[in-house]
Enzyme design. Structure first.
Site, PDB file in Angstrom:
ATOM      1  N   HIS A 166       8.486  -5.919   5.567  1.00  0.00           N
ATOM      2  CA  HIS A 166       8.226  -6.765   4.402  1.00  0.00           C
ATOM      3  C   HIS A 166       9.512  -7.008   3.614  1.00  0.00           C
ATOM      4  O   HIS A 166       9.698  -6.499   2.517  1.00  0.00           O
ATOM      5  CB  HIS A 166       7.166  -6.116   3.512  1.00  0.00           C
ATOM      6  CG  HIS A 166       5.786  -6.250   4.061  1.00  0.00           C
ATOM      7  ND1 HIS A 166       4.811  -5.307   3.882  1.00  0.00           N
ATOM      8  CD2 HIS A 166       5.220  -7.230   4.807  1.00  0.00           C
ATOM      9  CE1 HIS A 166       3.708  -5.699   4.478  1.00  0.00           C
ATOM     10  NE2 HIS A 166       3.931  -6.864   5.055  1.00  0.00           N
ATOM     11  N   CYS A 227       6.030   2.127  13.507  1.00  0.00           N
ATOM     12  CA  CYS A 227       6.579   3.352  12.932  1.00  0.00           C
ATOM     13  C   CYS A 227       5.806   4.564  13.445  1.00  0.00           C
ATOM     14  O   CYS A 227       4.566   4.548  13.456  1.00  0.00           O
ATOM     15  CB  CYS A 227       6.495   3.290  11.412  1.00  0.00           C
ATOM     16  SG  CYS A 227       7.008   4.817  10.600  1.00  0.00           S
ATOM     17  N   HIS A 255      -4.175  -5.351   4.332  1.00  0.00           N
ATOM     18  CA  HIS A 255      -2.790  -5.066   4.698  1.00  0.00           C
ATOM     19  C   HIS A 255      -2.675  -4.890   6.210  1.00  0.00           C
ATOM     20  O   HIS A 255      -3.541  -4.297   6.856  1.00  0.00           O
ATOM     21  CB  HIS A 255      -2.327  -3.792   3.981  1.00  0.00           C
ATOM     22  CG  HIS A 255      -0.862  -3.533   4.099  1.00  0.00           C
ATOM     23  ND1 HIS A 255      -0.300  -2.937   5.213  1.00  0.00           N
ATOM     24  CD2 HIS A 255       0.174  -3.763   3.253  1.00  0.00           C
ATOM     25  CE1 HIS A 255       1.003  -2.822   5.034  1.00  0.00           C
ATOM     26  NE2 HIS A 255       1.321  -3.324   3.858  1.00  0.00           N
ATOM     27  N   GLU A 257      -0.996  -2.980   8.130  1.00  0.00           N
ATOM     28  CA  GLU A 257      -1.073  -1.625   8.684  1.00  0.00           C
ATOM     29  C   GLU A 257      -2.512  -1.125   8.713  1.00  0.00           C
ATOM     30  O   GLU A 257      -2.953  -0.530   9.707  1.00  0.00           O
ATOM     31  CB  GLU A 257      -0.210  -0.659   7.865  1.00  0.00           C
ATOM     32  CG  GLU A 257      -0.259   0.765   8.406  1.00  0.00           C
ATOM     33  CD  GLU A 257       0.454   1.767   7.513  1.00  0.00           C
ATOM     34  OE1 GLU A 257      -0.018   2.922   7.448  1.00  0.00           O
ATOM     35  OE2 GLU A 257       1.464   1.404   6.882  1.00  0.00           O
ATOM     36  N   THR A 320       0.101   4.479   5.242  1.00  0.00           N
ATOM     37  CA  THR A 320       1.217   5.396   4.984  1.00  0.00           C
ATOM     38  C   THR A 320       2.009   5.072   3.733  1.00  0.00           C
ATOM     39  O   THR A 320       2.792   5.906   3.266  1.00  0.00           O
ATOM     40  CB  THR A 320       2.186   5.409   6.185  1.00  0.00           C
ATOM     41  OG1 THR A 320       2.695   4.079   6.399  1.00  0.00           O
ATOM     42  CG2 THR A 320       1.485   5.897   7.446  1.00  0.00           C
ATOM     43  N   CYS A 358       3.519   9.514   4.723  1.00  0.00           N
ATOM     44  CA  CYS A 358       4.849   9.270   5.276  1.00  0.00           C
ATOM     45  C   CYS A 358       5.917   9.981   4.454  1.00  0.00           C
ATOM     46  O   CYS A 358       5.925   9.898   3.218  1.00  0.00           O
ATOM     47  CB  CYS A 358       5.095   7.766   5.295  1.00  0.00           C
ATOM     48  SG  CYS A 358       6.790   7.276   5.609  1.00  0.00           S
ATOM     49  N   SER A 388       5.218  -5.986  -0.029  1.00  0.00           N
ATOM     50  CA  SER A 388       5.493  -4.605   0.383  1.00  0.00           C
ATOM     51  C   SER A 388       4.639  -3.636  -0.417  1.00  0.00           C
ATOM     52  O   SER A 388       4.776  -3.535  -1.635  1.00  0.00           O
ATOM     53  CB  SER A 388       6.985  -4.282   0.181  1.00  0.00           C
ATOM     54  OG  SER A 388       7.209  -2.892   0.287  1.00  0.00           O
ATOM     55  N   SER A 389       3.780  -2.917   0.259  1.00  0.00           N
ATOM     56  CA  SER A 389       2.894  -1.968  -0.415  1.00  0.00           C
ATOM     57  C   SER A 389       3.668  -0.823  -1.047  1.00  0.00           C
ATOM     58  O   SER A 389       3.431  -0.461  -2.203  1.00  0.00           O
ATOM     59  CB  SER A 389       1.870  -1.407   0.590  1.00  0.00           C
ATOM     60  OG  SER A 389       1.064  -0.420  -0.007  1.00  0.00           O
ATOM     61  N   ASN A 390       4.615  -0.246  -0.309  1.00  0.00           N
ATOM     62  CA  ASN A 390       5.336   0.906  -0.860  1.00  0.00           C
ATOM     63  C   ASN A 390       6.171   0.508  -2.077  1.00  0.00           C
ATOM     64  O   ASN A 390       6.309   1.273  -3.024  1.00  0.00           O
ATOM     65  CB  ASN A 390       6.189   1.591   0.216  1.00  0.00           C
ATOM     66  CG  ASN A 390       7.472   0.851   0.524  1.00  0.00           C
ATOM     67  OD1 ASN A 390       8.513   1.061  -0.089  1.00  0.00           O
ATOM     68  ND2 ASN A 390       7.406  -0.044   1.509  1.00  0.00           N
TER      69      ASN A 390
END
Length: 479
Positions: A166, A227, A255, A257, A320, A358, A388-390
């Site tokens: 992302h 990943c 999302h 993932e 994650t 993660c 981007s989720s993170n």
């Protein structure tokens, strides 16, 4: 997730008659053809009409045998063990890819910050960089494999099923290199252009089991950059199935993932946050309105999900990139719920949980806490892709701490007239004029796991320029 993601899969020629099959967490739309008996749940997968090559002829019986016991785990193993499935990259082109990435993505400014204990001063601007930030190992690995693939197959058509990571600049660079992105509108992917002999990259977030199966049957060379932390979650879902548990996935149902992860589960429910977890917990303990439950999670559960039956045993997993603390709290909540509902004697058969948070996500969140707890920053700039989720969770942490913070995806969000266009953690776009105060200022900086150092440098250079210009303009003058 009864209709979370759809992909159109037609090998050559226009789509004629169609049939629609629900396959785990995805809806598969294909041209009507003779069916190969590869059941996924109650569905049937349809192979393309292209003539099978040697690798495909070898793969199909292996996949058919694996699918006879209706095991997604066995089918996944059959796919990844194929001769045309690559999960390690290409040694022949690794050095070239590494050199290209170093040139395009590294930053002398960020290197200087690291050497100076993560703090530098430039013309009245003090920058404090989070001690864990930017590219994680899994992201760097995925991008490197994509670069290696382009060099390894200089003349072949190369596709990628989604953004590799992302970050807009990284994905733009792959497009410049001639990598084709599978068309997608909303939740619908169109794989009809992919043909036998093409090379297909699976992104760092992973791909659904249905996509992997279709690409294998088509006869593509597959390069899997998923990943390992995401793959670890998929292994956890296998354990849930062996324990006869429904997988409760802490994540965002739309999302990439989580869509991929759900495709490897049998029975699952996706919950976004603690509020939804508490809703489910209350239903387990006290029952409730079944129709209301099904409506609330209509996009976030497996086909045929029955809350009155399928929540009697649960296993917890996560996307994650979610907040570490919230995932841990949700796990504790469900453990307590099952203990209260069924008693200690049955707890081990009613609840299972494994650590799938993660390391990189955890490290960046811990570094953000340290940056916030220091109390020395006037504002924080969070840098990362808007999808981007993170990165969104890093922004969320700053917001919860009450610190002025701006989430930007590139230097273009920062204008020379001291205007910033940014996102809040929930996605709302905002614009602030005069975001950088006059006089000495301390700016905290962090970046999501998909953000190259060069992007962070570009943003900071804009900040330095704005501060310098404001110092040169007399008070009361306009710019």
């Amino acid at each position: 997730m009864n209709s979370v993601t759809t992909f159109v899969a037609a090998a050559g020629g226009p789509l004629e008659s169609h049939r629609q099959r629900v396959l785990g967490g995805s809806t598969f739309v294909s041209t009507a053809r003779p069916s190969l008996p590869l059941p996924l749940g109650s569905a049937t997968c349809t192979p393309p009409t292209t003539a099978p090559g040697a690798a495909r002829r070898a793969a199909l019986p292996r996949m058919a045998a694996a699918a006879q016991d209706n095991s997604k785990r066995a089918l996944r193993r059959a796919i990844v063990s194929g001769d045309k499935f690559n999960r390690k990259g290409f040694k022949d082109t690794a050095d070239i890819a590494k050199a290209e990435m170093s040139t395009e993505f590294t930053s002398e400014l960020i290197a200087e910050l690291r050497e100076a204990a993560y703090t530098i001063v430039r013309g009245g601007v003090t920058v404090q960089l989070a001690k864990a930030y930017g590219f994680c190992w899994g992201v760097e690995r995925a991008v490197a494999m994509a670069y290696e693939t382009r060099r390894q197959f200089p003349t072949e058509r190369i596709w990628i099923t989604n953004e590799i990571i992302h970050n807009p600049s990284v994905n733009a660079r792959l497009r410049d290199m001639g990598v084709l992105f599978v068309p997608q509108e909303g939740m619908v992917k169109d794989l009809s252009g992919v043909a036998a002999g093409d090379v297909v990259i699976l992104p760092a977030f992973g791909a659904t089991l249905e996509e992997m199966q279709f690409l294998t049957e088509t006869g593509c060379q597959i390069v899997d950059t998923t990943c390992p932390w995401v793959s670890k979650v998929w292994g956890t879902l296998d354990k849930h199935k062996r324990a006869a548990c429904t997988s409760v996935i802490h994540g965002k149902w739309g999302h990439e993932e989580t869509i991929a992860t759900a495709s490897f589960a049998d029975k699952y429910l996706v919950i976004l946050n603690m509020a939804e977890a508490e809703y489910v917990s209350d239903y387990i303990l006290h029952g409730g309105d079944r129709d209301a439950f099904l409506a609330k999670f209509s996009n976030a559960m497996s086909e045929g999900f029955d809350p009155d039956k399928d929540l009697s045993s649960v296993g917890v997993a996560n996307q994650t990139t979610m907040l570490k603390s919230e995932t841990a709290a949700i796990g504790k909540l469900f453990e307590k719920t099952m203990l209260q509902r069924y008693g200690p004697a049955d707890l081990t058969t009613r609840f299972v949980a494994y650590d799938t948070i993660c390391d990189a996500t955890q490290e960046r969140q811990d570094a953000m806490i340290e940056l916030l707890d220091g109390g020395a920053v006037d504002l924080i700039i969070v840098i990362g892709g808007f999808n981007s989720s993170n990165t969104s969770h890093l922004q969320e942490m700053a917001e919860h701490a009450g610190v002025t913070s701006y989430w930007v995806d590139s230097a273009e969000c920062v204008s020379a007239n001291n205007r910033i266009r940014y996102r809040a953690s929930h996605g709302e776009e905002r614009v602030v004029d005069g975001f950088l105060p006059a006089g000495p200022v301390t700016v905290g900086v962090t970046s999501g796991a998909s953000t190259p150092d060069k992007v962070v440098e570009d943003v900071l250079e804009r900040v330095f320029m704005i501060h310098k210009l404001s110092a040169e303009v007399p008070v009361g003058a306009s710019t």
